[in-house]
Design an enzyme around this catalytic site. Structure first.
Site, PDB file in Angstrom:
ATOM      1  N   GLY A 212       0.832  -1.209   0.000  1.00 17.67           N
ATOM      2  CA  GLY A 212       0.000   0.000   0.000  1.00 17.67           C
ATOM      3  C   GLY A 212       0.858   1.247   0.000  1.00 17.67           C
ATOM      4  O   GLY A 212       2.073   1.188   0.235  1.00 17.67           O
TER       5      GLY A 212
ATOM      6  N   CYS B 131       5.443  -5.867   1.455  1.00 16.11           N
ATOM      7  CA  CYS B 131       5.765  -4.442   1.348  1.00 16.11           C
ATOM      8  C   CYS B 131       5.223  -3.681   2.566  1.00 16.11           C
ATOM      9  O   CYS B 131       5.746  -3.838   3.667  1.00 16.11           O
ATOM     10  CB  CYS B 131       5.243  -3.883   0.027  1.00 16.11           C
ATOM     11  SG  CYS B 131       5.961  -2.288  -0.417  1.00 16.11           S
ATOM     12  N   TYR B 132       4.162  -2.890   2.410  1.00 13.06           N
ATOM     13  CA  TYR B 132       3.554  -2.221   3.561  1.00 13.06           C
ATOM     14  C   TYR B 132       3.182  -3.250   4.624  1.00 13.06           C
ATOM     15  O   TYR B 132       3.304  -2.990   5.829  1.00 13.06           O
ATOM     16  CB  TYR B 132       2.314  -1.443   3.128  1.00 13.06           C
ATOM     17  CG  TYR B 132       1.591  -0.740   4.256  1.00 13.06           C
ATOM     18  CD1 TYR B 132       1.955   0.546   4.637  1.00 13.06           C
ATOM     19  CD2 TYR B 132       0.550  -1.357   4.933  1.00 13.06           C
ATOM     20  CE1 TYR B 132       1.298   1.194   5.679  1.00 13.06           C
ATOM     21  CE2 TYR B 132      -0.107  -0.723   5.977  1.00 13.06           C
ATOM     22  CZ  TYR B 132       0.264   0.548   6.342  1.00 13.06           C
ATOM     23  OH  TYR B 132      -0.384   1.188   7.383  1.00 13.06           O
TER      24      TYR B 132
ATOM     25  N   HIS C 152       7.491  -7.564  -4.027  1.00 14.31           N
ATOM     26  CA  HIS C 152       6.172  -8.020  -4.481  1.00 14.31           C
ATOM     27  C   HIS C 152       6.294  -9.366  -5.204  1.00 14.31           C
ATOM     28  O   HIS C 152       6.629  -9.409  -6.399  1.00 14.31           O
ATOM     29  CB  HIS C 152       5.542  -6.982  -5.408  1.00 14.31           C
ATOM     30  CG  HIS C 152       5.109  -5.740  -4.708  1.00 14.31           C
ATOM     31  ND1 HIS C 152       3.878  -5.621  -4.098  1.00 14.31           N
ATOM     32  CD2 HIS C 152       5.757  -4.570  -4.492  1.00 14.31           C
ATOM     33  CE1 HIS C 152       3.780  -4.428  -3.547  1.00 14.31           C
ATOM     34  NE2 HIS C 152       4.903  -3.772  -3.763  1.00 14.31           N
TER      35      HIS C 152
ATOM     36  N   GLU D 161       3.979 -11.193  -6.239  1.00 13.90           N
ATOM     37  CA  GLU D 161       2.845 -11.414  -7.133  1.00 13.90           C
ATOM     38  C   GLU D 161       3.072 -10.914  -8.551  1.00 13.90           C
ATOM     39  O   GLU D 161       2.272 -11.197  -9.451  1.00 13.90           O
ATOM     40  CB  GLU D 161       1.581 -10.767  -6.560  1.00 13.90           C
ATOM     41  CG  GLU D 161       1.576  -9.241  -6.502  1.00 13.90           C
ATOM     42  CD  GLU D 161       2.154  -8.668  -5.222  1.00 13.90           C
ATOM     43  OE1 GLU D 161       1.731  -7.575  -4.806  1.00 13.90           O
ATOM     44  OE2 GLU D 161       3.060  -9.301  -4.639  1.00 13.90           O
TER      45      GLU D 161
ATOM     46  N   SER E 170     -24.736  -6.582 -23.758  1.00 14.91           N
ATOM     47  CA  SER E 170     -23.996  -5.585 -24.534  1.00 14.91           C
ATOM     48  C   SER E 170     -23.282  -6.190 -25.726  1.00 14.91           C
ATOM     49  O   SER E 170     -22.894  -5.477 -26.648  1.00 14.91           O
ATOM     50  CB  SER E 170     -22.961  -4.903 -23.635  1.00 14.91           C
ATOM     51  OG  SER E 170     -21.931  -5.817 -23.292  1.00 14.91           O
ATOM     52  N   GLY E 171     -23.065  -7.507 -25.713  1.00 10.71           N
ATOM     53  CA  GLY E 171     -22.270  -8.147 -26.743  1.00 10.71           C
ATOM     54  C   GLY E 171     -20.833  -8.326 -26.325  1.00 10.71           C
ATOM     55  O   GLY E 171     -20.053  -9.000 -26.995  1.00 10.71           O
ATOM     56  N   GLY E 172     -20.446  -7.711 -25.183  1.00 17.87           N
ATOM     57  CA  GLY E 172     -19.106  -7.882 -24.654  1.00 17.87           C
ATOM     58  C   GLY E 172     -18.950  -9.226 -23.960  1.00 17.87           C
ATOM     59  O   GLY E 172     -19.918  -9.964 -23.754  1.00 17.87           O
TER      60      GLY E 172
ATOM     61  N   ASP F  44     -18.248 -10.203 -20.783  1.00 20.09           N
ATOM     62  CA  ASP F  44     -18.837 -10.484 -19.474  1.00 20.09           C
ATOM     63  C   ASP F  44     -20.342 -10.727 -19.554  1.00 20.09           C
ATOM     64  O   ASP F  44     -20.851 -11.723 -19.029  1.00 20.09           O
ATOM     65  CB  ASP F  44     -18.541  -9.329 -18.504  1.00 20.09           C
ATOM     66  CG  ASP F  44     -17.058  -9.068 -18.355  1.00 20.09           C
ATOM     67  OD1 ASP F  44     -16.270 -10.003 -18.592  1.00 20.09           O
ATOM     68  OD2 ASP F  44     -16.679  -7.925 -18.035  1.00 20.09           O
ATOM     69  N   SER F  45     -21.060  -9.821 -20.215  1.00 20.60           N
ATOM     70  CA  SER F  45     -22.511  -9.993 -20.293  1.00 20.60           C
ATOM     71  C   SER F  45     -22.877 -11.197 -21.152  1.00 20.60           C
ATOM     72  O   SER F  45     -23.865 -11.887 -20.897  1.00 20.60           O
ATOM     73  CB  SER F  45     -23.192  -8.725 -20.827  1.00 20.60           C
ATOM     74  OG  SER F  45     -22.877  -8.495 -22.186  1.00 20.60           O
ATOM     75  N   SER F  46     -22.050 -11.481 -22.170  1.00 22.08           N
ATOM     76  CA  SER F  46     -22.330 -12.615 -23.053  1.00 22.08           C
ATOM     77  C   SER F  46     -22.176 -13.943 -22.323  1.00 22.08           C
ATOM     78  O   SER F  46     -23.031 -14.834 -22.425  1.00 22.08           O
ATOM     79  CB  SER F  46     -21.398 -12.580 -24.263  1.00 22.08           C
ATOM     80  OG  SER F  46     -21.637 -11.426 -25.043  1.00 22.08           O
TER      81      SER F  46
ATOM     82  N   LYS G 181     -11.353 -11.638 -15.570  1.00 24.53           N
ATOM     83  CA  LYS G 181     -11.641 -11.686 -17.008  1.00 24.53           C
ATOM     84  C   LYS G 181     -11.123 -12.983 -17.647  1.00 24.53           C
ATOM     85  O   LYS G 181     -11.824 -13.601 -18.455  1.00 24.53           O
ATOM     86  CB  LYS G 181     -11.009 -10.471 -17.696  1.00 24.53           C
ATOM     87  CG  LYS G 181     -11.322 -10.334 -19.171  1.00 24.53           C
ATOM     88  CD  LYS G 181     -12.717  -9.792 -19.416  1.00 24.53           C
ATOM     89  CE  LYS G 181     -12.826  -8.323 -19.064  1.00 24.53           C
ATOM     90  NZ  LYS G 181     -14.145  -7.765 -19.430  1.00 24.53           N
TER      91      LYS G 181
END
Length: 509
Positions: A54, A81-82, A167, A169, A221-223, A225-227, A365
Site C-alpha cells: 500500500g 511491502c507495507y 512483491h 505477485e 452488450s455483446g461484450g 462479461d454480459s455474453s 476476465k
C-alpha cells in the site's frame, strides 16, 4: 468459498494480481478491506492471511491499521511491502523513511533456504517499490533476506509470521510463484479448492436455487462479461431469461445485428432489441467533458433499460455481468486513486425493485473467458477485445454527433478487419480507433482538404492495469492508414498512439 487465503487490502496497485496468482495455484483467495473485523474474517474460515502492500507509511498517525485482534489468531500471516512494515510495527520493531529508496528490480540475497524461501537459489531479482524500510527487527523476528540497501524478508517462524519487502505477485519478481506456494501450501497447509472446471456445474445449481421459477432480465452488450453471463443463465434457466440489448448509437459497426444473430439464432435466447440512438445523441449534444459523457450515457441507459424491463411482466431478478475487478474497483476496496468512474457495478438503481443475480461476480476476465469456452462459445465471441461501457462516446474526443459516430465506426471496422486478416487480432490485447476533435489540412486528388484526424491504438497487456503499445509492422500500419484515408470520408490523417500505461490510460477518455 472457505478454506482459502484472505488478503487485507491496504491499497496496492498489484492486489488483483495477487488474487489471480493464488487462484492459479488452485486456492481460493478473497480480497477484503483492511478495516474488516476479525469476526468477519473468521467467517471465511481462512487457512492464512496476507497483508497487502500500500501507499501509506506505518509510522504516521493516520496509518492504515487493521483490527489488531488478527495478530492473536492462530493463523499464518504474510506481510508484503507495507504489510511487512506493518508486522514490524505491531510487534515492536522500527520502520522509518529509507535512506536509499528502492524502486524497480533489485537483487535479494536469502539468509535461509527454508520456510518461505524453501527450494530457492541464494540470490535472485525481485520488484521493489518502497520509500520506507525496516530499521530494527521486532523481538523474536529474524532477517531472512536482504538487498544491498534494505532488509528484504523477516520471519517469526514459531508464530508463522513472515514478511517480504518486495512483491512476489508480479512477473518482475523471480520465484514469486514458489514463494507464494511455500506460504500457502507448506506454511498455511491449504489444499487446492479452486478449479474453473467445477465452476459451471456449481453455479448452475446456485442459479436454479436462487431464481426458482421466476423471470430474469439481463442487459446484453455483446461484450465478454454480459455474453458469458447470458449463456450461463440460459443453460441454467432457459426461457425464464430475457436479454435486453439497448443500442445507444455508440456501438461498434453492425453491433446490434451481430448480437441478434448470435444470441437469437445460435443460443435460442429471448432478445429484446431497442434502438435508442436518437435519445442518446440528443442528450449528448454539445457535451465535451468525458466524465459528464459517462454519467449522461449511464443515466439514459438506465432510463431506457428500466422502461424495457417494465414491459416484461412478472420479472423478479436482474442479472448483470459483474466480475471481480468491477466489485473491487467500484465498492471502495482499497485506497488506490480513482482514475475514472466505472460503469458496471451499481449502475442500475435499487428502486427498480429487482433482486440481483451476478453469476460471474467471483471471476477475473481470464476466468470468464475460460468459463465461456467450457460453455461452448466460439473464439470470435470469447476473444473480442474489451469495449467500454460508454462505447464510442469516449472514443470520440470532444462533442458527439451521429456523423462523427459513423466516421469512427467505419475507421474502426477497417482497423479491426485488417488485424483479423493479418492474423494479428488475437495477438494484441486491445485495439481500436479514436477520433480527435481537431481538423488538419490535407490533399486528395490535387484538392485541398480540411478533415478529422484518426488515432489508431493497440496495446499488449496481461492484466490491463499496465500495458505496452503494440509494435505493429510498418507495412501493416501503412495499409491501415491508406485504407482509412481512402475509404472513410472526413478523415485525411491517421496517427499511431505509442503511449504505454502508465503514463497514459488505454482509452483516451
Amino acid at each position: 468459498m472457505k478454506n482459502g487465503i484472505v488478503i487485507l487490502d491496504f491499497g496496492s496497485q498489484y492486489n488483483q494480481l495477487l488474487v489471480q496468482k493464488i487462484r492459479k495455484l488452485g486456492v481460493i483467495a478473497h480480497l477484503i478491506p483492511f478495516t474488516t473485523s476479525v469476526a468477519e474474517i473468521k467467517k471465511f474460515n481462512p487457512k492464512g492471511i496476507i497483508l497487502s502492500g500500500g501507499p501509506a507509511s506505518v509510522y504516521l498517525d493516520n496509518a492504515f491499521m487493521p483490527d489488531k485482534a488478527i495478530f492473536d489468531l492462530d493463523l499464518p500471516i504474510l506481510g508484503i511491502c507495507y504489510g511487512m512494515q506493518l508486522l514490524t510495527k505491531v510487534y515492536g520493531g522500527e520502520v522509518a523513511q529509507a535512506k536509499m529508496q528502492e524502486y524497480g528490480q533489485e537483487y535479494i540475497t536469502i539468509n535461509e533456504d527454508t520456510g518461505l524461501f524453501k527450494k530457492l537459489t541464494k540470490s535472485f531479482k525481485v520488484l521493489m517499490s518502497h520509500a520506507d524500510s525496516v530499521m530494527a527487527l521486532p523481538k523474536d523476528f529474524t532477517q531472512i533476506a536482504y538487498t544491498k540497501d534494505a532488509i528484504a524478508g523477516i520471519s517469526y517462524a514459531a508464530k508463522k509470521r513472515y514478511g517480504v519487502q518486495f512483491h512476489p505477485e508480479v512477473e518482475l519478481t523471480e520465484n514469486g510463484n514458489t514463494i507464494l506456494s511455500n506460504f500457502i501450501f507448506d506454511i498455511c497447509k491449504a489444499t487446492e479448492n479452486w478449479k474453473i472446471k467445477d465452476f459451471i456445474s456449481t453455479k448452475i445449481q446456485e442459479i436454479k436455487k436462487q431464481v426458482g421459477t421466476e423471470k430474469v432480465i439481463l442487459g446484453l452488450s455483446g461484450g465478454l462479461d454480459s455474453s458469458v453471463a447470458a449463456v450461463l443463465l440460459q443453460k441454467a434457466i432457459g426461457k425464464q431469461l430475457t436479454c435486453i440489448f439497448v443500442d445507444t448509437g455508440l456501438m461498434r459497426k453492425d453491433e446490434g445485428k451481430l448480437v441478434k444473430e448470435t444470441y437469437e439464432k445460435h443460443f435460442d435466447m429471448n432478445i429484446q432489441y431497442i434502438d435508442a440512438s436518437t435519445q442518446f445523441y440528443d442528450a449528448l449534444q454539445g457535451v465535451t467533458d468525458p466524465e459528464q459523457k459517462r454519467k449522461i450515457i449511464g443515466k439514459h441507459f438506465i432510463t431506457v433499460f428500466d422502461k424495457a424491463a417494465k414491459s416484461i411482466e412478472n420479472v423478479a431478478f436482474l442479472a448483470q455481468g459483474t466480475i471481480y475487478p468491477d466489485v473491487i474497483e467500484s465498492q471502495g476496496i482499497g485506497h488506490a486513486a480513482a482514475i475514472k468512474s466505472h460503469h458496471n457495478v451499481g449502475g442500475l438503481p435499487e428502486k427498480m425493485g429487482f433482486k440481483l443475480v451476478e453469476p460471474l461476480r467471483e471471476l477475473f476476465k481470464s476466468e470468464v473467458r475460460e468459463v465461456g469456452r467450457d460453455l461452448g462459445m466460439h473464439g470470435d465471441l470469447l476473444n473480442r477485445h474489451p469495449f467500454p461501457g460508454p462505447g464510442l462516446g469516449i472514443r470520440i474526443l470532444g462533442a458527439i454527433s451521429p456523423d462523427k459516430v459513423k466516421i469512427l465506426q467505419e475507421a474502426d471496422a477497417i482497423f479491426i478487419e485488417e488485424l483479423r486478416e493479418n492474423n494479428l487480432y488475437n495477438k494484441v490485447s486491445q485495439a481500436f480507433v479514436a477520433l480527435l476533435p481537431i481538423k488538419s489540412v490535407g490533399v486528395m486528388g490535387d484538392v485541398r482538404t480540411y478533415e478529422y484526424t484518426a488515432v489508431v491504438r493497440s496495446v499488449d497487456t496481461n492484466n490491463f492495469m499496465t500495458a505496452k503499445w503494440t509494435r505493429l509492422p510498418y507495412d501493416f500500419l501503412d495499409k491501415v492508414s491508406a485504407r482509412i484515408c481512402n475509404e472513410v470520408k472526413d478523415i485525411n490523417r491517421v496517427v499511431y498512439d505509442i503511449s504505454s500505461k502508465p503514463p497514459a490510460t488505454i482509452e483516451w477518455e
